[in-house]
Design a protein around this motif. Structure first.
Motif, PDB file in Angstrom:
ATOM      1  N   ASP A  58       0.801  -1.232   0.000  1.00  0.00           N
ATOM      2  CA  ASP A  58       0.000   0.000   0.000  1.00  0.00           C
ATOM      3  C   ASP A  58       0.832   1.279   0.000  1.00  0.00           C
ATOM      4  OD1 ASP A  58       0.923  -0.417   2.571  1.00  0.00           O
ATOM      5  OD2 ASP A  58      -0.913   0.270   3.553  1.00  0.00           O
ATOM      6  N   TYR A  59       2.129   1.182   0.299  1.00  0.00           N
ATOM      7  CA  TYR A  59       2.994   2.369   0.303  1.00  0.00           C
ATOM      8  C   TYR A  59       3.946   2.348  -0.889  1.00  0.00           C
ATOM      9  CZ  TYR A  59       2.356   5.160   4.539  1.00  0.00           C
ATOM     10  OH  TYR A  59       1.884   6.041   5.474  1.00  0.00           O
ATOM     11  N   PHE A  60       4.303   3.540  -1.348  1.00  0.00           N
ATOM     12  CA  PHE A  60       5.440   3.621  -2.282  1.00  0.00           C
ATOM     13  C   PHE A  60       6.699   3.407  -1.443  1.00  0.00           C
ATOM     14  CE2 PHE A  60       8.533   6.613  -4.503  1.00  0.00           C
ATOM     15  CZ  PHE A  60       8.799   5.763  -5.564  1.00  0.00           C
ATOM     16  N   LEU A 105      27.054   7.085   1.813  1.00  0.00           N
ATOM     17  CA  LEU A 105      26.060   6.239   1.132  1.00  0.00           C
ATOM     18  C   LEU A 105      24.952   7.096   0.509  1.00  0.00           C
ATOM     19  CD1 LEU A 105      24.953   3.463   0.414  1.00  0.00           C
ATOM     20  CD2 LEU A 105      23.953   3.307   2.713  1.00  0.00           C
ATOM     21  N   LEU A 106      24.500   8.080   1.263  1.00  0.00           N
ATOM     22  CA  LEU A 106      23.453   8.971   0.740  1.00  0.00           C
ATOM     23  C   LEU A 106      23.936   9.669  -0.535  1.00  0.00           C
ATOM     24  CD1 LEU A 106      20.792  10.576   0.927  1.00  0.00           C
ATOM     25  CD2 LEU A 106      21.979  12.192   2.423  1.00  0.00           C
ATOM     26  N   ARG A 107      25.161  10.200  -0.483  1.00  0.00           N
ATOM     27  CA  ARG A 107      25.690  10.921  -1.656  1.00  0.00           C
ATOM     28  C   ARG A 107      25.777   9.978  -2.867  1.00  0.00           C
ATOM     29  NH1 ARG A 107      31.569  11.899  -1.131  1.00  0.00           N
ATOM     30  NH2 ARG A 107      31.416   9.839  -2.049  1.00  0.00           N
ATOM     31  N   HIS A 146      10.600  17.800  11.636  1.00  0.00           N
ATOM     32  CA  HIS A 146      10.081  16.955  12.722  1.00  0.00           C
ATOM     33  C   HIS A 146      11.152  15.978  13.205  1.00  0.00           C
ATOM     34  CE1 HIS A 146       6.502  18.260  10.538  1.00  0.00           C
ATOM     35  NE2 HIS A 146       5.762  17.960  11.593  1.00  0.00           N
ATOM     36  N   LEU A 147      12.016  15.580  12.284  1.00  0.00           N
ATOM     37  CA  LEU A 147      13.044  14.577  12.611  1.00  0.00           C
ATOM     38  C   LEU A 147      14.389  15.222  12.947  1.00  0.00           C
ATOM     39  CD1 LEU A 147      12.208  12.078   9.739  1.00  0.00           C
ATOM     40  CD2 LEU A 147      11.985  11.596  12.182  1.00  0.00           C
ATOM     41  N   GLY A 148      14.410  16.537  13.032  1.00  0.00           N
ATOM     42  CA  GLY A 148      15.677  17.234  13.304  1.00  0.00           C
ATOM     43  C   GLY A 148      16.650  17.092  12.141  1.00  0.00           C
TER      44      GLY A 148
HETATM   45  C1  LIG Z   1      22.013   6.159   4.140  1.00  0.00           C
HETATM   46  C2  LIG Z   1      21.081   6.976   4.916  1.00  0.00           C
HETATM   47  C3  LIG Z   1      20.379   7.951   4.080  1.00  0.00           C
HETATM   48  C4  LIG Z   1      19.398   8.719   4.868  1.00  0.00           C
HETATM   49  C5  LIG Z   1      18.718   9.704   4.023  1.00  0.00           C
HETATM   50  C6  LIG Z   1      17.842  10.629   4.801  1.00  0.00           C
HETATM   51  C7  LIG Z   1      16.466  10.210   4.666  1.00  0.00           C
HETATM   52  C8  LIG Z   1      15.521  10.820   5.328  1.00  0.00           C
HETATM   53  C9  LIG Z   1      14.139  10.350   5.320  1.00  0.00           C
HETATM   54  O1  LIG Z   1      13.693   9.527   4.558  1.00  0.00           O
HETATM   55  S1  LIG Z   1      13.199  11.070   6.521  1.00  0.00           S
HETATM   56  C10 LIG Z   1      11.725  10.132   6.563  1.00  0.00           C
HETATM   57  C11 LIG Z   1      11.859   8.934   7.444  1.00  0.00           C
HETATM   58  N1  LIG Z   1      10.578   8.269   7.538  1.00  0.00           N
HETATM   59  C12 LIG Z   1       9.713   8.490   8.496  1.00  0.00           C
HETATM   60  O2  LIG Z   1       9.945   9.296   9.365  1.00  0.00           O
HETATM   61  C13 LIG Z   1       8.436   7.681   8.461  1.00  0.00           C
HETATM   62  C14 LIG Z   1       8.254   6.947   9.766  1.00  0.00           C
HETATM   63  N2  LIG Z   1       7.053   6.113   9.690  1.00  0.00           N
HETATM   64  C15 LIG Z   1       5.833   6.586   9.984  1.00  0.00           C
HETATM   65  O3  LIG Z   1       5.650   7.728  10.296  1.00  0.00           O
HETATM   66  C16 LIG Z   1       4.702   5.618   9.872  1.00  0.00           C
HETATM   67  O4  LIG Z   1       5.206   4.313  10.030  1.00  0.00           O
HETATM   68  C17 LIG Z   1       3.965   5.721   8.526  1.00  0.00           C
HETATM   69  C18 LIG Z   1       3.214   7.070   8.486  1.00  0.00           C
HETATM   70  C19 LIG Z   1       4.933   5.632   7.345  1.00  0.00           C
HETATM   71  C20 LIG Z   1       2.937   4.576   8.393  1.00  0.00           C
HETATM   72  O5  LIG Z   1       2.093   4.582   9.503  1.00  0.00           O
HETATM   73  P1  LIG Z   1       1.030   3.391   9.735  1.00  0.00           P
HETATM   74  O6  LIG Z   1       0.197   3.237   8.519  1.00  0.00           O
HETATM   75  O7  LIG Z   1       0.364   3.641  11.020  1.00  0.00           O
HETATM   76  O8  LIG Z   1       1.926   2.079   9.783  1.00  0.00           O
HETATM   77  P2  LIG Z   1       2.961   1.657  10.925  1.00  0.00           P
HETATM   78  O9  LIG Z   1       3.550   2.865  11.544  1.00  0.00           O
HETATM   79  O10 LIG Z   1       2.324   0.686  11.831  1.00  0.00           O
HETATM   80  O11 LIG Z   1       4.093   0.972  10.055  1.00  0.00           O
HETATM   81  C21 LIG Z   1       4.121  -0.426   9.769  1.00  0.00           C
HETATM   82  C22 LIG Z   1       5.470  -0.960  10.162  1.00  0.00           C
HETATM   83  O12 LIG Z   1       6.453  -0.306   9.366  1.00  0.00           O
HETATM   84  C23 LIG Z   1       7.440   0.304  10.197  1.00  0.00           C
HETATM   85  N3  LIG Z   1       7.952   1.507   9.531  1.00  0.00           N
HETATM   86  C24 LIG Z   1       7.297   2.334   8.744  1.00  0.00           C
HETATM   87  N4  LIG Z   1       8.085   3.305   8.327  1.00  0.00           N
HETATM   88  C25 LIG Z   1       9.291   3.091   8.867  1.00  0.00           C
HETATM   89  C26 LIG Z   1      10.531   3.766   8.794  1.00  0.00           C
HETATM   90  N5  LIG Z   1      10.706   4.845   8.042  1.00  0.00           N
HETATM   91  N6  LIG Z   1      11.566   3.254   9.460  1.00  0.00           N
HETATM   92  C27 LIG Z   1      11.432   2.144  10.199  1.00  0.00           C
HETATM   93  N7  LIG Z   1      10.263   1.449  10.315  1.00  0.00           N
HETATM   94  C28 LIG Z   1       9.218   1.929   9.636  1.00  0.00           C
HETATM   95  C29 LIG Z   1       6.680   0.624  11.466  1.00  0.00           C
HETATM   96  O13 LIG Z   1       7.580   0.786  12.515  1.00  0.00           O
HETATM   97  C30 LIG Z   1       5.820  -0.609  11.602  1.00  0.00           C
HETATM   98  O14 LIG Z   1       6.634  -1.646  12.091  1.00  0.00           O
HETATM   99  P3  LIG Z   1       6.083  -2.660  13.193  1.00  0.00           P
HETATM  100  O15 LIG Z   1       4.917  -3.327  12.561  1.00  0.00           O
HETATM  101  O16 LIG Z   1       5.694  -1.798  14.359  1.00  0.00           O
HETATM  102  O17 LIG Z   1       7.229  -3.553  13.478  1.00  0.00           O
END
Ligand SMILES: CCCCCC/C=C/C(=O)SCCNC(=O)CCNC(=O)[C@H](O)C(C)(C)COP(=O)(O)OP(=O)(O)OC[C@H]1O[C@@H](n2cnc3c(N)ncnc32)[C@H](O)[C@@H]1OP(=O)(O)O
Length: 393
Positions: free
Chosen positions: A193-195, A222-224, A273-275
């Protein structure tokens, strides 16, 4: 049905496609002056086809037959064979399905198809997983090739396709392989359901021997490297956004050529939000794409856009109803993949090349800034908060 397929297969070498393979080249009609594909190219393709080592399969053979007839005789002009004349009826259907396609376009398609078959004659079936490439280390990424499209699929649906460190490495390898493969188009999409929910926040929890500083340093490298692969990707790169997108899976969209989204998708970059701070060159591409104030709302305040909003702001090319999303998008991409691949590459080069140097500089700067951010209290507290499940974004 099996008997019919077998009969078709046997006919391949016993004359089923006698005309496209064996009609003397000199007997062909020469089209108008503005042809993209010359008569010589077409004749060469006819000869080249005879040299194929592998049977390309009935579907492809029918396509070749139909294109050959269209290229040499124009639209189907013979009466439909009777119901029981299976083979001739199948051939007639394939030819007739090309409708009013011009002789020039048919000739071009024929040449492109033969050249693709020749290039892949040492490779497995184009419908198969892309075994000519090194396969990803884990099942979290699936790479397949078929219909002129290499698809890189994020496949961790239970974690909303969050990107693990291994997945970054696998995506880099997949993009490098796709840049050299025979598919004219490359797609990134997700399972479930997610991209993609962005960076897996647990990536930051297993500290290396060098501690947080080493973790931040290696993550920035790694990011670069990861973002550089998108900047440098030489062919049409399409995002098929099958659901919500978060973080880095949103920012890199500015480096894609085309972004198709289901109307269920949302676009969210919760860096503050994530600093954290923007990556994926979004500090440069987003203001260019949507103007600086709209970009600021996303990148500074984490405003979540609907698919329609993202489309209105130029980040998304087109939005499709979720019920028909997959069908419509893949049909369109299959059609695009039949366009001349070299022309597409060259057009992309012209569009993108003058920006590349700037994009590399932006990427390096964003990665350096993030390296510092990851060591900040703001960032560590936000990640700890997510992991303790006290708050969700
Ligand atoms: C080499 C490093 C490069 C780094 C580059 C910098 C990148 C920066 C970013 O990408 S910042 C964004 C990071 N992502 C987030 O902050 C998203 C965090 N997740 C959420 O907020 C939510 O999970 C959601 C809104 C995506 C989905 O919510 P919901 O529908 O309620 O589902 P769940 O939260 O129950 O999720 C199911 C399951 O997935 C795990 N999960 C989802 N997203 C992440 C994530 N980004 N990292 C780790 N785990 C994630 C979540 O914990 C659940 O796991 P569980 O079932 O509890 O074990």
């Amino acid at each position: 049905m099996a008997g019919f397929a077998g009969r078709l297969a046997r006919c391949w070498y016993s004359g089923f496609l006698r005309s496209p393979l064996q009609v003397p080249a000199l007997g062909l009609h020469v089209g108008g002056p503005a042809m993209q594909t010359s008569q010589k190219d077409f004749n060469n393709a006819v000869s080249q086809l005879k040299l194929l080592k592998e049977d390309p399969g009935n579907e492809v053979k029918l396509k070749l037959y139909a294109l050959y007839k269209q290229a040499t005789e124009g639209p189907c002009n013979v009466p439909k064979p009777g119901m029981l004349d299976f083979i001739n009826k199948t051939k007639w259907d394939a030819w007739n399905a090309l409708g009013s396609l011009s002789k020039e376009a048919a000739r071009q398609n024929y040449v492109d198809l033969v050249s693709k078959l020749s290039a892949s004659s040492e490779s497995p079936s184009p419908e198969a997983p892309a075994a000519d490439k090194k396969q990803p280390e884990s099942d979290s990424l699936v790479v397949t090739s078929g219909d002129g499209i290499t698809t890189i699929r994020l496949n961790r649906p239970t974690k909303k396709n969050a990107l693990t460190t291994q997945m970054y490495h696998d995506i880099i390898a997949a993009l490098q392989a796709a840049s050299k493969d025979e598919s004219p188009i490359t797609v990134l999409t997700g399972s479930g359901d997610y991209f993609c929910s962005g960076n897996d926040l647990t990536n930051f929890t297993s500290l290396p021997a060098g501690g947080p500083e080493e973790m931040a340093r290696s993550s920035a490298v790694l990011l670069r490297d990861f973002v550089n692969c998108f900047i440098d990707f030489p062919k049409p790169l399409v995002a098929v956004v099958n659901g919500p997108a978060v973080g880095i899976s949103v920012t890199i969209l500015g480096l894609f050529d085309v972004v198709y989204a289901t109307d269920r998708a949302t676009f969210h970059t919760p860096f503050s939000h994530l600093g954290q701070s923007p990556e994926g060159c979004s500090s440069y591409t987003f203001p260019k794409i949507m103007g600086s104030s709209k970009a600021a709302e996303m990148l500074l305040f984490g405003k979540k856009l609907t698919a329609q909003e993202a489309c209105a702001q130029g980040l998304v090319t087109e939005v499709f109803p979720d019920s028909t999303f997959q069908k419509e998008v893949w049909a369109r991409l299959k059609a695009y993949s039949k366009l001349p691949p070299n022309a597409m590459r060259i057009s992309k080069q012209i569009i993108r090349d003058r920006e590349k140097e700037k994009l590399h500089a932006v990427n390096a700067e964003e990665s350096n800034v993030l390296r510092e951010r990851w060591l900040s209290d703001e960032c560590m507290n936000a990640i700890a908060s997510f992991l303790s499940r006290k708050s969700k974004l």
